[in-house]
Every structure is written in structure tokens, then in C-alpha cells.
Enzyme design. Sequence first.
Site, PDB file in Angstrom:
ATOM      1  N   GLU A   1     -64.740 -10.973 -35.643  1.00 54.66           N
ATOM      2  CA  GLU A   1     -65.132 -10.602 -34.282  1.00 54.66           C
ATOM      3  C   GLU A   1     -63.972 -10.051 -33.468  1.00 54.66           C
ATOM      4  O   GLU A   1     -64.140  -9.108 -32.690  1.00 54.66           O
ATOM      5  CB  GLU A   1     -65.750 -11.816 -33.575  1.00 54.66           C
ATOM      6  CG  GLU A   1     -66.423 -11.478 -32.270  1.00 54.66           C
ATOM      7  CD  GLU A   1     -67.472 -10.376 -32.401  1.00 54.66           C
ATOM      8  OE1 GLU A   1     -68.549 -10.648 -32.902  1.00 54.66           O
ATOM      9  OE2 GLU A   1     -67.188  -9.219 -32.011  1.00 54.66           O
TER      10      GLU A   1
ATOM     11  N   GLY B   1     -47.035  -8.683 -25.732  1.00 56.70           N
ATOM     12  CA  GLY B   1     -47.494  -9.015 -27.101  1.00 56.70           C
ATOM     13  C   GLY B   1     -48.807  -8.334 -27.425  1.00 56.70           C
ATOM     14  O   GLY B   1     -49.512  -8.730 -28.345  1.00 56.70           O
TER      15      GLY B   1
ATOM     16  N   GLU C   1     -49.241  -3.096 -30.871  1.00 57.26           N
ATOM     17  CA  GLU C   1     -49.090  -3.430 -32.284  1.00 57.26           C
ATOM     18  C   GLU C   1     -47.610  -3.585 -32.628  1.00 57.26           C
ATOM     19  O   GLU C   1     -46.741  -3.035 -31.932  1.00 57.26           O
ATOM     20  CB  GLU C   1     -49.686  -2.318 -33.163  1.00 57.26           C
ATOM     21  CG  GLU C   1     -51.200  -2.269 -33.174  1.00 57.26           C
ATOM     22  CD  GLU C   1     -51.845  -3.510 -33.804  1.00 57.26           C
ATOM     23  OE1 GLU C   1     -51.199  -4.147 -34.657  1.00 57.26           O
ATOM     24  OE2 GLU C   1     -52.962  -3.841 -33.422  1.00 57.26           O
TER      25      GLU C   1
ATOM     26  N   LYS D   1     -60.445   1.106 -35.138  1.00 61.03           N
ATOM     27  CA  LYS D   1     -61.557   0.404 -34.474  1.00 61.03           C
ATOM     28  C   LYS D   1     -62.827   1.252 -34.540  1.00 61.03           C
ATOM     29  O   LYS D   1     -63.932   0.717 -34.720  1.00 61.03           O
ATOM     30  CB  LYS D   1     -61.193   0.098 -33.027  1.00 61.03           C
ATOM     31  CG  LYS D   1     -60.179  -1.031 -32.924  1.00 61.03           C
ATOM     32  CD  LYS D   1     -59.651  -1.173 -31.524  1.00 61.03           C
ATOM     33  CE  LYS D   1     -58.735  -2.394 -31.416  1.00 61.03           C
ATOM     34  NZ  LYS D   1     -57.911  -2.371 -30.226  1.00 61.03           N
TER      35      LYS D   1
HETATM   36  N1  NAP Z   1     -51.890  -8.911 -30.594  1.00 56.15           N
HETATM   37  C1  NAP Z   1     -53.118  -8.619 -30.174  1.00 56.15           C
HETATM   38  O1  NAP Z   1     -53.390  -8.651 -28.990  1.00 56.15           O
HETATM   39  C2  NAP Z   1     -54.220  -8.325 -31.178  1.00 56.15           C
HETATM   40  C3  NAP Z   1     -55.526  -8.088 -30.703  1.00 56.15           C
HETATM   41  C4  NAP Z   1     -56.573  -7.881 -31.649  1.00 56.15           C
HETATM   42  C5  NAP Z   1     -56.266  -7.859 -33.000  1.00 56.15           C
HETATM   43  N2  NAP Z   1     -54.948  -8.056 -33.421  1.00 56.15           N
HETATM   44  C6  NAP Z   1     -54.675  -8.018 -34.853  1.00 56.15           C
HETATM   45  O2  NAP Z   1     -54.247  -9.324 -35.264  1.00 56.15           O
HETATM   46  C7  NAP Z   1     -53.315  -9.206 -36.333  1.00 56.15           C
HETATM   47  C8  NAP Z   1     -52.061 -10.011 -35.989  1.00 56.15           C
HETATM   48  O3  NAP Z   1     -51.488  -9.512 -34.793  1.00 56.15           O
HETATM   49  P1  NAP Z   1     -50.175 -10.202 -34.179  1.00 56.15           P
HETATM   50  O4  NAP Z   1     -50.008  -9.642 -32.819  1.00 56.15           O
HETATM   51  O5  NAP Z   1     -50.257 -11.668 -34.373  1.00 56.15           O
HETATM   52  O6  NAP Z   1     -49.048  -9.590 -35.156  1.00 56.15           O
HETATM   53  P2  NAP Z   1     -47.593 -10.193 -35.433  1.00 56.15           P
HETATM   54  O7  NAP Z   1     -47.132 -11.008 -34.273  1.00 56.15           O
HETATM   55  O8  NAP Z   1     -46.769  -9.059 -35.893  1.00 56.15           O
HETATM   56  O9  NAP Z   1     -47.824 -11.214 -36.656  1.00 56.15           O
HETATM   57  C9  NAP Z   1     -48.165 -10.772 -37.940  1.00 56.15           C
HETATM   58  C10 NAP Z   1     -47.997 -11.946 -38.879  1.00 56.15           C
HETATM   59  O10 NAP Z   1     -48.370 -11.507 -40.187  1.00 56.15           O
HETATM   60  C11 NAP Z   1     -47.352 -11.930 -41.082  1.00 56.15           C
HETATM   61  N3  NAP Z   1     -47.350 -11.061 -42.258  1.00 56.15           N
HETATM   62  C12 NAP Z   1     -47.144  -9.736 -42.336  1.00 56.15           C
HETATM   63  N4  NAP Z   1     -47.210  -9.322 -43.617  1.00 56.15           N
HETATM   64  C13 NAP Z   1     -47.488 -10.420 -44.348  1.00 56.15           C
HETATM   65  C14 NAP Z   1     -47.639 -10.686 -45.715  1.00 56.15           C
HETATM   66  N5  NAP Z   1     -47.540  -9.724 -46.620  1.00 56.15           N
HETATM   67  N6  NAP Z   1     -47.915 -11.948 -46.103  1.00 56.15           N
HETATM   68  C15 NAP Z   1     -48.005 -12.954 -45.207  1.00 56.15           C
HETATM   69  N7  NAP Z   1     -47.845 -12.772 -43.902  1.00 56.15           N
HETATM   70  C16 NAP Z   1     -47.588 -11.535 -43.471  1.00 56.15           C
HETATM   71  C17 NAP Z   1     -46.052 -11.867 -40.290  1.00 56.15           C
HETATM   72  O11 NAP Z   1     -45.056 -12.645 -40.922  1.00 56.15           O
HETATM   73  P3  NAP Z   1     -43.526 -12.633 -40.347  1.00 56.15           P
HETATM   74  O12 NAP Z   1     -43.586 -13.292 -39.010  1.00 56.15           O
HETATM   75  O13 NAP Z   1     -42.757 -13.448 -41.294  1.00 56.15           O
HETATM   76  O14 NAP Z   1     -43.135 -11.192 -40.278  1.00 56.15           O
HETATM   77  C18 NAP Z   1     -46.551 -12.475 -38.978  1.00 56.15           C
HETATM   78  O15 NAP Z   1     -46.565 -13.865 -39.079  1.00 56.15           O
HETATM   79  C19 NAP Z   1     -53.068  -7.711 -36.551  1.00 56.15           C
HETATM   80  O16 NAP Z   1     -53.867  -7.264 -37.618  1.00 56.15           O
HETATM   81  C20 NAP Z   1     -53.529  -7.094 -35.246  1.00 56.15           C
HETATM   82  O17 NAP Z   1     -53.991  -5.773 -35.414  1.00 56.15           O
HETATM   83  C21 NAP Z   1     -53.945  -8.301 -32.552  1.00 56.15           C
END
Ligand code: NAP
Length: 368
Positions: free
Chosen positions: A155, A212, A215, A230
Amino acid sequence: VTLDLILVGFGNVGRRFIRLLGELEPMLAREGVRPRVVAVATRSHGHAFNAKGLDAEALAARVEAGGALSDESKPTLAFLRQALRRCREAAQRGHLVIVETTILDVRRGQPAIEVIQTALSHRAHVVSANKGPVAIAHDRLMRAAARAKRSYLHESAVLDGVPVFNLARTLLPGVTIAGFEGVVNTTTNYMLAAMEQGGSFDGALADMQAAGIAEADPSLDVDGWDAAAKTAALANVMLGARITPSDVAREGIEQSTAARALAARSDGRRLKLVASATRGTNKRVDARVRLEVRAENDLLARLEGPQNAIVLRTDLLGEIAIVQRGSSLTHTAYGLFSDLMTIARSLPRSASPRRPARRQARRQARGR
Ligand SMILES: NC(=O)c1ccc[n+]([C@@H]2O[C@H](COP(=O)([O-])OP(=O)(O)OC[C@H]3O[C@@H](n4cnc5c(N)ncnc54)[C@H](OP(=O)(O)O)[C@@H]3O)[C@@H](O)[C@H]2O)c1
């Protein structure tokens, strides 16, 4: 019911999700749902596993303080397979959920697609905030979920916690969606609104990074890739398309867009990055992300900074507009939470042993 959770990805969204579970503990207790984090996997911060449950909030604090979960540098899929094998019994009962929040890869959807496939093949449910897999492999992953008799829910991939996918999938039986248009990328919408007020491209982007919301690789937002992902995700789920982000005709914003935004504003109109898709008569889906100048009273033109919206064109209900008046990590984490509750509520519950006893006591009191 106890749900064992394996978190793959422990960044902004994963850690906010963990804290939200703590904040919603009274509601979870009322529903009889007990989430228990048994494993966490990251790319560069190591892994953690404990079948009896981890203190995930303490792990989140450790990562935020610059620490790591372990010194181990095992590849994610090897760690995940091992964790899934160790949680086999919970998986067989349908009580194991993978929470997938790895980074967005708009071209290949990895590592998310492999993580989701591996999880489903071990009979774990999946909740994911990642639009990559929905945009690239939705059909394949839904078939894998159906084979495993498990859920793959996503979602928060579009409009965070606002239920767009659930609306289309479960609440509109018999309705055909012919197309949609919307503003679906918070970072660029905020930047366009800032630039039309004279703000700089770099300053507005820095605001979104500090919040935050941008991306990890901000070019995904400004070049229109996030919006294209999207659009493909929405088209795949709502229009039954089988497209990928590369099939979406795409435009982004750049430094020079500021002049166009200012000009539109001085003309009483607004420049918006509009995502749209339409099913043609030949069933082909035409999807695009492009800059459009909209009249000031247009619904999409009226969206300020972090606001997003989608307008669905349907046969039986006309146009349905869904407006999100703000975006935050809490909204995204809530989308994961609502997916988790959907899974929890679908599980059979064991009958409460207290009820028959109470009924029996009442009967005895009435002399029966
Ligand atoms: N931020 C938003 O507002 C938002 C909104 C809607 C959807 N999303 C989606 O939610 C997801 C996460 O966003 P985020 O903001 O949390 O990103 P983030 O802060 O960059 O966190 C990404 C996480 O994924 C881990 N990771 C990356 N490659 C990996 C791998 N091969 N194996 C295991 N872990 C891995 C990273 O590990 P490390 O920390 O060790 O690098 C980190 O813990 C993304 O797909 C994004 O498009 C985000």
C-alpha cells in the site's frame, strides 16, 4: 496471534515502522496481535537474528547513532534464506511476514524482487513500501503469492498510507478503471511550489532530503523516475497493464524549470509534474509523466508543496479524487502497518477459552 517479522531494509521507513508498532501497541493488544521482530537485514549495517525476538527499537537507535547490527557482511539473500529456514514453523502457519523496505531500483527492481520471491517461496507473507517490484514485476509476484497462498501487499508504494491499491482491489467490485491522472511525487511537487515563489532548485531539494522524503538517490525524483515507477505500479494494478517504468514517457524537472514555474504563476496558473495512464480501445496502456501548465482552479494545480493526489476515471462512479494533504515517514510506515493488519485479520484465530467458561457459569447461575 503472534506475527514474526523479518525486516529487510532498516532505513528511514523501516525504523519509523518499528517505532509506529510501539506507538500503536494498545490498539494491537485490543486486536490480539503481537508483532515480534526476529530478524533485521541491511546492506552496510550488518544483520541481526533472534528467534525469540529482538529489541528492534534499540537496534534502530544503534543504527541512528552510527553503529551497526553486526560485523557480519553476509549477502542479504543468504541471510534471508537462513532466517526463513529458521522460521519455517511460523511460515507454515502463515505467521511470518517479511517487511521489505530496501532502496528503489527503477530499472531492475532489485534486490527487492528477489527478496519478495524468496520470501513467498518460503511461504512468508510480504509487506513492502517499495514501488520498484510493483512497477516491474507485479504480475509475476502476484502469481507467486497466489501459488504460496500468501499475501504480497504494497500500500505505501504510492501515496504512502492512503489506501489507493486497497480501494481499487477490494472496494470497487464491478467497477472498471479506464485511466488516472495525478501528482504522485512529493519532492518535485514541493520543489515546483518553492521555485514558483522564487526559491532555488538546490535549496528546495535540500529541504526534501533533510526531511527524509527525497529518495536516497535524488535524481530518481527530479528526473521523473520515481513518478514513472508509481505510474507503472498504478497502471499494473488498476488497469491490468504489464508495463515497467521505462515504458512510461517521462519528463523531469531541472534548474531551468524554475523560469517556467515562475512564468506560469505570474500568469495565474501553475506548473505541475502530472502522471497519467489511459487504457486505449486496443487495451494498450499509454502512460506518461510530463510537466503541464494547469489552470489555478484545477484540482492538481491546487496541490501545495507536499500534497499528492490521484483522480481515477471509472465507468460506474465517474471520477474519484484521492487527495493526500501531507506526506511524512509516518504516513509511509502506516501503509506498512495497515498491510500488516490486513494479514493479521485474515488469519484464523483460536477460540478464546474464557468465553465458554463464562457462558457455563451464567447457565449454572440460572440453575440450568
Ligand atoms: N522515504 C519515504 O518517504 C518513502 C515513501 C514511500 C516509499 N518509500 C520507499 O521505501 C523504501 C525505503 O525508503 P527509505 O527512505 O527507508 O530508504 P533508506 O533510508 O535509504 O533505507 C534503505 C534501507 O535498505 C537497505 N538496503 C539497501 N540495499 C539492501 C540490500 N541489498 N540488502 C539489504 N538491505 C538493503 C539499506 O541498508 P544500509 O542502511 O546498510 O545502506 C537501508 O537500511 C524505498 O523503496 C522507497 O522508495 C520511501
